[in-house]
Design a protein around this motif. Structure first.
Motif, short mmCIF file in Angstrom:
data_model
loop_
_atom_site.label_atom_id
_atom_site.label_comp_id
_atom_site.label_asym_id
_atom_site.label_seq_id
_atom_site.Cartn_x
_atom_site.Cartn_y
_atom_site.Cartn_z
N PRO A 43 3.96 1.72 -3.37
CA PRO A 43 3.75 1.96 -4.72
C PRO A 43 3.50 3.45 -4.86
O PRO A 43 3.95 4.41 -5.72
N LEU A 44 2.77 4.06 -3.78
CA LEU A 44 2.58 5.65 -3.67
C LEU A 44 3.89 6.37 -3.54
O LEU A 44 3.93 7.35 -4.02
N PHE A 79 -6.58 20.17 5.91
CA PHE A 79 -6.63 18.66 6.47
C PHE A 79 -7.61 18.80 7.54
O PHE A 79 -7.21 18.53 8.83
N PHE A 125 0.71 -1.23 0.03
CA PHE A 125 0.12 0.11 0.02
C PHE A 125 0.89 1.26 -0.09
O PHE A 125 0.64 2.30 -0.54
N ALA A 184 -3.60 7.27 2.45
CA ALA A 184 -3.58 5.96 2.59
C ALA A 184 -3.53 4.87 3.76
O ALA A 184 -3.91 3.65 3.99
N VAL A 222 0.85 13.71 2.63
CA VAL A 222 -0.49 13.80 2.95
C VAL A 222 -1.26 12.52 2.25
O VAL A 222 -2.06 11.82 2.94
N THR A 223 -1.02 12.39 0.98
CA THR A 223 -1.55 11.00 0.29
C THR A 223 -1.21 9.81 1.03
O THR A 223 -1.97 9.11 1.17
N LEU A 236 -0.80 9.61 4.15
CA LEU A 236 -1.61 9.59 5.22
C LEU A 236 -2.89 9.08 5.34
O LEU A 236 -3.58 8.24 5.64
N ARG A 288 2.87 12.97 -2.16
CA ARG A 288 2.99 13.80 -1.01
C ARG A 288 2.74 13.06 0.13
O ARG A 288 2.03 11.97 0.35
N LEU A 323 -6.59 5.60 -4.34
CA LEU A 323 -5.25 6.36 -4.16
C LEU A 323 -4.31 5.71 -5.43
O LEU A 323 -3.44 6.51 -6.03
N ARG A 376 5.46 6.71 -6.75
CA ARG A 376 5.19 7.46 -7.62
C ARG A 376 5.43 8.95 -7.14
O ARG A 376 5.22 10.05 -7.91
#
Lengths: 332, 432
Positions: free
Chosen positions: A98-99, B55, A95, A112, A107-108, A110, A105, B411, A102
């Motif tokens: 992969p992010l 956020f 999980f 996830a 935040v993304t 978080l 950030r 995502l 890429r």
């Protein structure tokens, strides 16, 4: 003297136990933040998952007739920690990696980790249902008493066997972590990467390995913390959701990215919670002859039902007054 | 991009029709009414996260505040409370609260008379302690008295729609306080701070029995439109009456939603929206261009929270029960976040689509997983392994798993959502 014993039972013991759980959880959160630079929300559910792994292993051990002077939950803990560490690495591979590749950030990541939280919660509840379980359904929870009559007290100091075992275990784990971080090559590489990831990479540190080690440590410690919490109270699927916020509070109070800060923060939050709901009227009662007014009953700083909010209040105050924590934390 | 949106909305329509065929029209009307309320909340989060990059994990707190507001405004008056000494005691508590606030405010200003640095800090801490003790000495007996004599303070007996407005207003007040405290923190710190504040709000509402009845729950809260019973009294059959009543409620919520939608779309297109995107994409640059970043962010936070408060109030008045213990971060905060992520942050049509779609997934994944696991259980019984114990209740938990899986997939494969924000050419197209 009885008041002192009462205080010791209700605050010192309860606070150290809670603080140990928070400290072990917060170390994982803070290491992940230091290396990977994101707030790992799924940590609480990794703790719950670890506790359930230990629970299943304890059941297997009991059915095989393995027994020891310590509770079975402690006996199977090393195996459970190894399994939890492997799962933590798997979660990262599936999980987060992969992010990261890429270039997402923090935040993304978080968000996830919230997805992972939900999946773990769902899976745990699917397999184990929502009811409360206990590690001590088939074996007694032995209680230790220390006779304090030698200092003139009528009460004994009372604690359970898991409580002192978990404090010892926390000390052992923390010392091991300290030796790892300061003495081993890998531990030094880890600290270097937490300081400056790019610089660490160009100086030839295998960053992929460091990431893997981080997940192993975080997963193993989360499993230990979760199992300890389950041994002290009870095992519930939503065990750790309530605890993930105090853990974050502990990690932030200690300064995100600071492993030693997390330990201090963990105990600070643990003691703050127990002190806040402690009923001071019992301790103050002997002073009654000296004060002109009557000491009322139930003199706790906050009512018991607000115990968990104490951590958040501390968190909010620390974030406002000293966002980097009491030991200067990392920032992104 | 427009073709894609139209296609997706067409698919959503087909999905709703399929749900209607699968589980009946009354259920679908309920779904529509609730999905409209959730869409309103999602729009609120879209303002905060999509427009401003704030956020906010306090969605649950805002929804609860809205729910508590509509309960207090719309529930009938409790005469026992007003005839007792309760109002007087509460008045004294309020006085103590105001006095405490004054003391703290005064203590913060002692640097005017030459007390600075550490001394000022200790004066402020002392003021907080004095104010807290003063307030507790008044509120504790008042709360105990009210809970003993009259249960709780009761409602005000005003129209429900006024309660929705009150939900928005109270949420706005809370948001101003929360925003001023926590905005300006880095994004991940902000997330943790807001989730903590949301839990504090939950603990307060759950335990202030004198104000909200806490875990005892309040019901029934009146409806904004005629209830099914009103239709039944006119001789309409049971199922048609449910459909009529819920469609009536849906129409009212849809009207509110449409107004909100027009408002946010116009705001997004205007100079205000451009400024907010500028702050989101580079707040340092925006600040150096003379924009007041902190206050603008508070503005955005309050605006989004108003939507959440109204949405929370609508949901409570639809289910007619206010139960503080039914609020969970998973079912409220994170569900709304998944709606925004899947729909497309920054795009209002995406938020609307995401809210409706995810709400359908959320509701339908429960019976579907029950069916699936029921089949597996039957099968394992068939081949002699025995049925899986209480699989019916356990498989319900699958929907939490489904939600997590949806967010992970989104995502990974559609990080900007199904209907992403449209970035015009003359704008900087940097994004995550």
């Amino acid at each position: 003297m009885d008041q002192f014993i009462f205080f010791f039972d209700k605050v010192i013991i309860a606070g150290s136990v809670l603080g140990s759980v928070y400290a072990l959880g917060a170390i994982g959160v803070t290491l992940i933040f230091g290396i990977l630079r994101f707030a790992h929300f799924a940590h609480g559910d990794m703790m719950t998952m670890g506790a359930f792994i230990a629970f299943v292993l304890a059941g297997i051990a009991a059915s095989l007739g393995i027994s020891a002077p310590v509770p079975t939950g402690f006996l199977v803990l090393p195996v459970a920690m190894a399994i939890a560490a492997a799962i933590a690495m798997g979660l990262d591979k599936a999980f987060y990696a992969p992010l990261r590749r890429r270039g997402a950030r923090p935040v993304t990541l978080l968000i996830a980790s919230i997805g992972v939280t939900l999946m773990l919660q769902g899976a745990i509840r699917l397999f184990f249902g929502v009811q409360t379980r206990s590690f001590f359904a088939h074996e007694p929870k032995s209680i230790e008493r220390i006779d304090m009559s030698w200092i003139g007290a009528k009460r004994d100091i009372v604690f359970t066997q898991p409580q002192y075992l978990m404090i010892i275990l926390t000390v052992v784990l923390v010392v091991a972590l300290h030796l790892f971080l300061t003495r081993s090559r890998l531990g030094k590489a880890m600290r270097a990467m937490a300081d400056n990831a790019d610089l660490a990479q160009v100086s030839g540190i295998n960053t992929a390995l460091v990431v893997r080690i981080t997940w192993i440590i975080a997963g193993a410690l989360a499993c230990a913390a979760g199992t300890m919490l389950a041994l002290d109270v009870s095992l519930k699927p939503d065990l750790a959701f309530n605890i993930v916020l105090p853990i974050f509070a502990a990690a932030i109070v200690g300064g995100l990215g600071q492993a030693y800060g997390a330990i201090v923060g963990g105990y600070l939050i643990g003691f703050a919670e127990t002190l806040a709901v402690f009923d001071w009227s019992v301790v103050l009662r002997p002073l009654q002859p000296y004060v002109p007014f009557e000491i009322p009953f139930g003199l706790s700083i906050v009512p018991t039902e607000y115990k968990l909010t104490v951590a958040f209040v501390i968190l909010v105050i620390v974030l406002l007054q000293r966002p980097t924590g009491i030991f200067k934390g990392a920032s992104t | 991009m427009i073709r894609r949106a139209v296609l997706l909305y067409g698919a959503l329509f087909v999905l709703i029709v399929a749900v209607a065929l699968f589980s009946g029209v009354p259920y679908t009307t309920r779904l529509l009414a609730e999905a409209a309320a959730y869409s309103l909340i999602a729009l609120g989060l879209n303002i905060q996260w999509g427009y401003g990059g704030l956020f906010n994990f306090a969605v649950m707190g805002m929804m609860m505040v809205g729910g508590a507001a509509v309960t207090t405004v719309a529930h009938p008056i409790n005469p026992e409370f007003w005839n007792s000494a309760g109002p007087m005691l509460l008045g004294r508590a309020l006085l103590a609260f105001l006095l405490g606030a004054l003391i703290v405010y005064g203590a913060r200003k002692v640097d005017r008379i030459g007390i600075t640095g550490k001394w000022r800090a200790s004066v402020v801490v002392l003021a907080w302690i004095v104010a807290y003790i003063g307030y507790r000495t008044q509120i504790d007996p008042a709360a105990a008295y009210i809970e003993d004599k009259s249960g709780w303070v009761g409602g005000l007996g005003l129209p429900v729609v006024l309660g929705w407005v009150a939900g928005g207003v109270v949420a706005a007040i809370v948001a101003v306080i929360v925003g001023r405290i926590s905005l300006g923190l880095r994004s991940d710190y902000l997330a943790i701070a807001t989730i903590g504040i949301s839990e504090i709000i939950r603990a307060l509402i759950k335990n202030m029995d004198w104000l909200t009845r806490g875990t005892l729950t309040v019901s029934p809260i009146p409806w904004a439109t005629p209830l099914p019973e009103a239709y039944q009294a006119q001789g309409v059959g049971q199922i048609p009456s449910l459909i009529f009543a819920r469609l009536g409620f849906f129409a009212l919520v849809a009207l509110v939603l449409a107004l909100g939608m027009i408002f946010v779309i116009r705001a997004y297109g205007g100079p205000w929206g451009r400024m907010m995107r500028a702050i989101r994409d580079n707040h340092i640059a925006a600040g150096s261009m003379g924009k007041d970043v902190k206050n603008r962010q508070v503005e955005l936070f309050v605006l989004g929270s108003v939507f959440m408060g109204i949405g929370g109030a609508i949901l409570v008045s639809f289910t007619q029960i206010f139960d503080p213990s039914s609020y969970q971060p998973i079912n409220h905060t994170f569900l709304i976040w998944v709606m925004i992520i899947v729909g497309g942050a920054g795009n209002n049509w995406g938020a609307l689509f995401g809210a409706t779609f995810i709400y359908i997934v959320w509701l339908m994944s429960a019976p579907l997983s029950q069916m699936l696991f029921g089949t597996i259980s039957d099968w394992s019984q068939h081949i002699g392994w025995g049925a899986i114990p209480d699989i019916q209740s356990r498989s319900l938990q699958m929907r939490v798993f489904v939600l997590g899986a949806v967010i992970s997939i989104a995502l990974r494969y559609a990080p900007r959502g199904l209907i992403p924000e449209v970035v015009h050419k003359d704008e900087d197209s940097s994004q995550a």
